[in-house]
Design a protein around this motif. Structure first.
Motif, short mmCIF file in Angstrom:
data_model
loop_
_atom_site.label_atom_id
_atom_site.label_comp_id
_atom_site.label_asym_id
_atom_site.label_seq_id
_atom_site.Cartn_x
_atom_site.Cartn_y
_atom_site.Cartn_z
N SER A 197 -4.41 6.49 -2.83
CA SER A 197 -4.36 7.83 -3.41
C SER A 197 -2.95 8.40 -3.42
CB SER A 197 -5.29 8.79 -2.66
OG SER A 197 -4.86 8.95 -1.32
N VAL A 198 -2.08 7.91 -2.54
CA VAL A 198 -0.70 8.41 -2.50
C VAL A 198 0.01 8.20 -3.85
CG1 VAL A 198 1.58 8.12 -1.42
CG2 VAL A 198 -0.49 8.11 -0.01
N ALA A 199 -0.35 7.12 -4.54
CA ALA A 199 0.28 6.82 -5.84
C ALA A 199 -0.13 7.81 -6.92
CB ALA A 199 -0.08 5.41 -6.27
N GLN A 200 -1.27 8.49 -6.72
CA GLN A 200 -1.76 9.48 -7.70
C GLN A 200 -1.85 8.90 -9.11
OE1 GLN A 200 -2.40 13.30 -6.67
NE2 GLN A 200 -3.02 11.66 -5.28
N SER A 201 -2.34 7.69 -9.20
CA SER A 201 -2.47 7.04 -10.51
C SER A 201 -3.69 6.12 -10.48
CB SER A 201 -1.21 6.23 -10.84
OG SER A 201 -1.02 5.20 -9.89
N GLY A 202 -4.13 5.70 -11.68
CA GLY A 202 -5.24 4.76 -11.79
C GLY A 202 -6.60 5.34 -11.48
N TYR A 203 -6.70 6.66 -11.42
CA TYR A 203 -7.95 7.30 -11.07
C TYR A 203 -8.80 7.59 -12.31
CZ TYR A 203 -5.41 11.44 -12.62
OH TYR A 203 -4.69 12.34 -13.37
N THR A 214 0.84 -1.20 0.00
CA THR A 214 0.00 0.00 0.00
C THR A 214 0.88 1.25 0.00
OG1 THR A 214 -1.75 -1.13 1.25
CG2 THR A 214 -1.78 1.28 1.25
N PRO A 215 0.65 2.18 -0.92
CA PRO A 215 1.48 3.40 -0.96
C PRO A 215 1.33 4.24 0.31
CG PRO A 215 0.24 3.12 -3.01
CD PRO A 215 -0.32 2.14 -2.02
N CYS A 216 2.46 4.81 0.73
CA CYS A 216 2.48 5.67 1.92
C CYS A 216 3.37 6.89 1.65
CB CYS A 216 3.05 4.93 3.13
SG CYS A 216 2.07 3.53 3.71
N ALA A 217 3.17 7.90 2.43
CA ALA A 217 4.04 9.08 2.37
C ALA A 217 4.34 9.53 3.78
CB ALA A 217 3.37 10.20 1.58
#
Length: 255
Positions: free
Chosen positions: A227-233, A184-187
């Motif tokens: 949402s952290v990945a900012q892709s696939g939306y 899972t993407p994290c920041a």
């Protein structure tokens, strides 16, 4: 009168115009020195009485307010970010009510907004998530059982963790044990909008090692979610050519 003012996430120019004006007019400023950027105090007028609340308890803060109010002075209580989020303002307001002292709230830019800006990130991506959960792990201050890390992770919303960067190992372990995938993407955003801001993208399983490698133990937000990945939306329907709105007729009259 007491003005509870949101200082914003850190950068001195991210305080609101109203907040800056109140700082410039204040006779007394009580600021949360452990979190508020001291550069904001440059807006104070000459002769302003300034107190750092990190050295004070609640009773001592209130005594300063009561004394200053009795002298007819204008008081700013300067909290980091927006006072309504982990600001411990309600307990102050209740005592001011008991003493008949007038007050108001002035919103500020929260650090979770500053963190998103640092990452050029949109929290609510269509097709990914439309919700943001602002929360924290329990520490010396507990959280309700229904709001545990495990319970909130079931919503698949973007999660923003305040006051939790000192134990990223336990945070990641608890989320993964609750069923959240390790990739899972994290920041991690340290001191968002400050001059020494740092930001790192990682995964849930590498969260602890990333924080450890950069010696991040406090003053950071942890963001977890796809949402952290900012892709696939999906693109917003609001601006789709075929979508009719109150202000624009779309190419598809039935849209």
């Amino acid at each position: 009168m007491v003005h509870f003012v949101g200082a914003g996430p850190g950068a001195p120019d991210l305080i609101t115009i109203r907040g800056k004006n109140l700082l410039e007019q204040a006779d007394v400023i009580i600021f949360a020195g452990s979190l508020v950027n001291p550069e904001l105090l440059s807006y104070a007028k000459e002769g302003c009485e300034i107190h750092d609340s990190k050295d004070l308890n609640l009773d001592e803060v209130i005594e300063i307010m009561k004394r200053a109010d009795s002298e007819g002075k204008d008081i700013v209580r300067l909290h980091t970010g927006d006072p309504s989020i982990y600001g411990a303002v309600r307990e102050q307001m209740d005592i001011l009510d008991e003493n008949g002292i007038a007050y108001e709230s002035v919103p500020g830019v929260s650090s979770f907004c500053g963190a998103a800006a640092a990452l050029n990130m949109e929290y609510t991506l269509p097709g990914i998530t439309q919700s943001v959960i602002i929360t924290r792990m329990e520490g010396r201050t507990p959280v309700p059982e229904a709001e545990s890390v495990e319970a909130l992770s079931k919503h698949d919303a973007t999660m923003v963790f305040f006051l939790s960067s000192g134990d990223t190992k336990r945070l990641s372990e608890r989320l993964m044990n609750a069923g959240m995938p390790g990739d899972t993407p994290c920041a991690i955003v340290y001191k968002a909008t400050w001059k020494d801001e740092k930001k790192y993208i990682c995964t849930l399983e590498s969260l602890f090692e990333t924080a450890k490698a950069h010696d991040i133990k406090k003053t950071a937000l942890i963001i977890v979610g796809e949402s952290v990945a900012q892709s696939g939306y999906e693109k917003s329907r609001l601006y789709a050519p075929e979508f009719t709105t109150e202000y624009r007729k779309g190419t598809d009259a039935d849209a």
